[in-house]
Design an enzyme around this catalytic site. Structure first.
Site, PDB file in Angstrom:
ATOM      1  N   GLU A 164       0.811  -1.218   0.000  1.00  0.00           N
ATOM      2  CA  GLU A 164       0.000   0.000   0.000  1.00  0.00           C
ATOM      3  C   GLU A 164       0.848   1.273   0.000  1.00  0.00           C
ATOM      4  O   GLU A 164       0.325   2.373  -0.129  1.00  0.00           O
ATOM      5  CB  GLU A 164      -0.924   0.010   1.228  1.00  0.00           C
ATOM      6  CG  GLU A 164      -2.082  -0.979   1.147  1.00  0.00           C
ATOM      7  CD  GLU A 164      -1.746  -2.380   1.651  1.00  0.00           C
ATOM      8  OE1 GLU A 164      -0.539  -2.708   1.732  1.00  0.00           O
ATOM      9  OE2 GLU A 164      -2.682  -3.137   1.956  1.00  0.00           O
ATOM     10  N   LYS A 215       0.010 -11.438  23.823  1.00  0.00           N
ATOM     11  CA  LYS A 215      -0.339 -10.726  25.048  1.00  0.00           C
ATOM     12  C   LYS A 215      -0.257 -11.697  26.212  1.00  0.00           C
ATOM     13  O   LYS A 215      -1.009 -12.664  26.263  1.00  0.00           O
ATOM     14  CB  LYS A 215      -1.746 -10.137  24.916  1.00  0.00           C
ATOM     15  CG  LYS A 215      -1.866  -8.838  25.617  1.00  0.00           C
ATOM     16  CD  LYS A 215      -3.041  -8.036  25.124  1.00  0.00           C
ATOM     17  CE  LYS A 215      -2.967  -6.664  25.786  1.00  0.00           C
ATOM     18  NZ  LYS A 215      -4.150  -5.892  25.625  1.00  0.00           N
ATOM     19  N   TRP A 221       2.509  -6.904  26.391  1.00  0.00           N
ATOM     20  CA  TRP A 221       2.836  -7.381  25.053  1.00  0.00           C
ATOM     21  C   TRP A 221       4.255  -7.943  25.008  1.00  0.00           C
ATOM     22  O   TRP A 221       5.166  -7.379  25.601  1.00  0.00           O
ATOM     23  CB  TRP A 221       2.739  -6.241  24.035  1.00  0.00           C
ATOM     24  CG  TRP A 221       1.338  -5.902  23.665  1.00  0.00           C
ATOM     25  CD1 TRP A 221       0.203  -6.368  24.271  1.00  0.00           C
ATOM     26  CD2 TRP A 221       0.920  -5.026  22.619  1.00  0.00           C
ATOM     27  NE1 TRP A 221      -0.889  -5.832  23.668  1.00  0.00           N
ATOM     28  CE2 TRP A 221      -0.494  -5.002  22.658  1.00  0.00           C
ATOM     29  CE3 TRP A 221       1.580  -4.272  21.663  1.00  0.00           C
ATOM     30  CZ2 TRP A 221      -1.237  -4.251  21.766  1.00  0.00           C
ATOM     31  CZ3 TRP A 221       0.838  -3.515  20.774  1.00  0.00           C
ATOM     32  CH2 TRP A 221      -0.560  -3.509  20.825  1.00  0.00           C
TER      33      TRP A 221
HETATM   34  P1  ADP Z   1       1.307  -8.393   2.289  1.00  0.00           P
HETATM   35  O1  ADP Z   1       2.122  -9.544   2.844  1.00  0.00           O
HETATM   36  O2  ADP Z   1       0.081  -8.076   3.055  1.00  0.00           O
HETATM   37  O3  ADP Z   1       1.172  -8.350   0.808  1.00  0.00           O
HETATM   38  P2  ADP Z   1       3.458  -6.653   2.005  1.00  0.00           P
HETATM   39  O4  ADP Z   1       4.196  -7.651   1.211  1.00  0.00           O
HETATM   40  O5  ADP Z   1       3.108  -5.374   1.449  1.00  0.00           O
HETATM   41  O6  ADP Z   1       2.169  -7.177   2.584  1.00  0.00           O
HETATM   42  O7  ADP Z   1       4.220  -6.529   3.370  1.00  0.00           O
HETATM   43  C1  ADP Z   1       3.999  -5.508   4.288  1.00  0.00           C
HETATM   44  C2  ADP Z   1       4.300  -5.943   5.678  1.00  0.00           C
HETATM   45  O8  ADP Z   1       5.555  -6.604   5.772  1.00  0.00           O
HETATM   46  C3  ADP Z   1       4.415  -4.795   6.639  1.00  0.00           C
HETATM   47  O9  ADP Z   1       3.153  -4.320   7.025  1.00  0.00           O
HETATM   48  C4  ADP Z   1       5.200  -5.421   7.773  1.00  0.00           C
HETATM   49  O10 ADP Z   1       4.388  -6.181   8.637  1.00  0.00           O
HETATM   50  C5  ADP Z   1       6.120  -6.361   7.061  1.00  0.00           C
HETATM   51  N1  ADP Z   1       7.443  -5.756   6.910  1.00  0.00           N
HETATM   52  C6  ADP Z   1       7.958  -5.165   5.821  1.00  0.00           C
HETATM   53  N2  ADP Z   1       9.219  -4.761   6.053  1.00  0.00           N
HETATM   54  C7  ADP Z   1       9.514  -5.084   7.333  1.00  0.00           C
HETATM   55  C8  ADP Z   1      10.659  -4.928   8.187  1.00  0.00           C
HETATM   56  N3  ADP Z   1      11.787  -4.383   7.776  1.00  0.00           N
HETATM   57  N4  ADP Z   1      10.564  -5.379   9.451  1.00  0.00           N
HETATM   58  C9  ADP Z   1       9.438  -5.950   9.911  1.00  0.00           C
HETATM   59  N5  ADP Z   1       8.343  -6.142   9.163  1.00  0.00           N
HETATM   60  C10 ADP Z   1       8.366  -5.715   7.893  1.00  0.00           C
END
Ligand code: ADP
Length: 541
Positions: free
Chosen positions: A331, A439, A444
């Protein structure tokens, strides 16, 4: 009073025009499905992208129509990126790692009219073609003589016979900068996938942002290898940024194993590579096993999931490669934050610098973020208070495709679904995806913290922390571990390894050993699947 400057809509076509005019001889190198190395240049990519546009005209593909790809990173995919969007159509990158039924659902939802696929994905195309009701043209991304005679896909043409006889002249249309250029579906780990629809404006602004010195610091001196796929969030925008700065691009095709990537990094003198942690794990494994070093690689962008500290240490301490930890999501086109130090950090001792590098980073100009509690109240930037992470900016979505009117925004902010802290210097650190938060007794526990500690154990290959229902504490964490090949990890020893590294009550109650942890289509651990795998698991009493 209005300013008196030229009004020019931002457009993807300006990127390829610029790369052709000012960096025409810069190489675009691809490892092809056939295994050989193909060499092109920005000038040739530009000229062939105009041939793509002519081929689309000939197929009577209208403005705004979706042209889908099921393809690895390679020069033909790059030509489609620029030819499709610059001529006013929308490139829709499908993720071939999804289940074929899901690909059908997405292609129908997007109303794709053309489907271009790499020959690796012929079996998928054969499975889905009859059910993709809006697709009128099927194009195999191969030479004419590689097209199978009996593919079973009516009207299938090879890419080369489809486009290479077309004229290399094409006048790009002048497009409203807000018109759509690229479509990308979220992986749909919860519910049906949803589509982000990027505009020419958001794509160009995102490309500018990625290139900034405190972001990926891209320049005409770089040779860039995106391991991150062009089928997932435009390979983090690197094809666009590379065109903007005139960098060399090196595409790995389907060969993502450590040996193949290492070979390309060395032979193509790659200075920057980008990918998710799971891919780098394979590369580091190859380097370690063969006692190799990097001779050219200077920085690597790691994101998509939390980069384990052990990986940042390995790149930095053992191989002298700077890790740029990045956070983003579909997004957000996808880049939101990236971690680089500030001037005041330069004289800090190495271990203090490392503590900063582990965070997901600072906001990039254009992206604003805040953390809020359950009532929407903003939380302090003290590195301790955590809250739901909300973002806004010109490359953050406003609405999902075909869900117009049902805005996901809260008072203009996009809720990311991540939980984070922000410190006084503005460095954001993700503690969890909100649905993975554990939790315990009202407090957390960050699953990422628990995972990172296990990953620092020398014999652990991969670790996932999940919460298990507990009669007294609501939930307790357990850590699920894949040992490195040929190694055994002892449960008691691993749990002892946690002592002194996190608070006692945050130490997992149990360590469970498995052969593999399920990985989703975008390279992230699938905790939902893991929970299903452990459905009969009982916490030790
Ligand atoms: P989806 O898996 O819903 O398609 P994306 O591939 O767009 O989503 O991934 C987004 C999500 O990936 C973020 O909202 C987050 O949870 C995770 N994410 C991306 N980069 C990082 C990071 N460097 N560290 C931790 N989580 C991450």
């Amino acid at each position: 009073m209005l300013g008196l400057m030229q009004q020019q809509d931002l457009s993807v076509s300006s990127l390829i025009d610029f790369a052709e005019k000012h960096h025409g001889d810069v190489e675009i190198v691809s490892r092809r499905m056939e295994g050989d190395i193909h060499r092109s240049t920005w000038a040739t990519i530009a000229s062939r992208s105009r041939q793509v546009a002519n081929a689309l005209d000939q197929c009577k593909i209208g403005q705004g129509a979706r042209v889908a790809t099921l393809a690895w990173n390679g020069y033909r995919h790059l030509e489609l990126y620029f030819g499709v969007s610059s001529s006013g159509r929308v490139i829709h990158t499908l993720n071939p790692r999804l289940h074929p039924d899901q690909i059908v659902w997405i292609a129908n939802h997007a109303e794709d009219e053309v489907m271009c696929f790499d020959m690796t994905f012929l079996p998928i195309a054969q499975q889905i073609h009859a059910r993709c009701t809006t697709v009128k043209h099927w194009v195999a991304l191969c030479d004419a003589d590689k097209l199978p005679a009996d593919s079973g896909i009516p009207g299938l043409v090879s890419y080369e016979s489809w486009m290479s006889h077309q004229s290399t002249d094409y006048a790009w249309p002048t497009l409203d900068e807000n018109s759509a250029s690229c479509m990308c579906y979220t992986s749909g780990t919860t519910g049906n996938p949803k589509a982000a629809l990027y505009s020419h404006r958001s794509t160009v602004l995102h490309a500018y942002a990625c290139a900034l010195p405190d972001v990926m610091c891209l320049s005409a001196r770089d040779s860039i290898l995106p391991v991150v796929p062009m089928f997932h969030v435009s390979a983090w925008g690197l094809p666009y940024s590379a065109a903007m700065v005139g960098a060399k691009l090196v595409f790995p095709g389907a060969a993502l194993d450590g040996k193949s990537i290492y070979e390309l990094l060395e032979t193509e003198k790659v200075t920057l590579a980008a990918g998710v942690p799971t891919v780098w794990q394979m590369l580091l494994g190859h380097l370690g096993a063969n006692n190799l070093r990097f001779n050219y690689l200077k920085r690597t962008v790691i994101g998509g999931s939390a980069c384990p500290p052990a990986m940042i240490h390995a790149f930095n301490d053992q191989y002298g490669v700077e890790v740029l930890h990045a956070w983003g999501m579909t997004e957000l086109s996808p880049l939101g934050t990236l971690c680089t130090l500030k001037n005041k950090h330069l004289d800090l001792p190495e271990d203090e610098k490392m503590k900063i590098r582990l965070k997901q980073g600072r906001a990039i100009f254009g992206i604003d973020f805040k953390i809020v509690d359950d009532n929407g109240k903003e939380q302090a930037h003290d590195g301790k208070a955590y809250g739901d992470l909300l973002v806004k900016g010109p490359w953050v979505i406003q609405e999902y495709f075909k869900q117009e009117g049902a805005s996901p925004l809260v008072d203009g902010w996009f809720p990311t679904g991540d939980v984070a802290t922000v410190d006084a210097d503005g460095y954001m650190q993700i503690t969890d995806r909100s649905k993975d938060v554990i939790k315990s007794g009202g407090e957390w526990i960050s699953s990422i913290d628990v995972e990172n500690i296990a990953m620092a154990h020398p014999d652990v290959l991969m670790a996932a922390c999940i919460g298990m229902a507990h009669p007294k504490w609501d939930e307790r964490p357990i850590v699920v571990v894949v040992p490195k090949p040929g190694k055994t990890v002892v449960r008691e020893e691993l749990l002892k390894f946690y002592e002194g590294k996190i608070a006692k009550w945050q130490i997992p109650d149990d360590a469970v050993f498995v052969e593999s942890i399920p990985i989703g289509a975008t390279g992230k651990m699938l905790k939902t699947k893991l929970r299903e795998m452990l459905s009969t698991y009982q916490l030790p009493s």
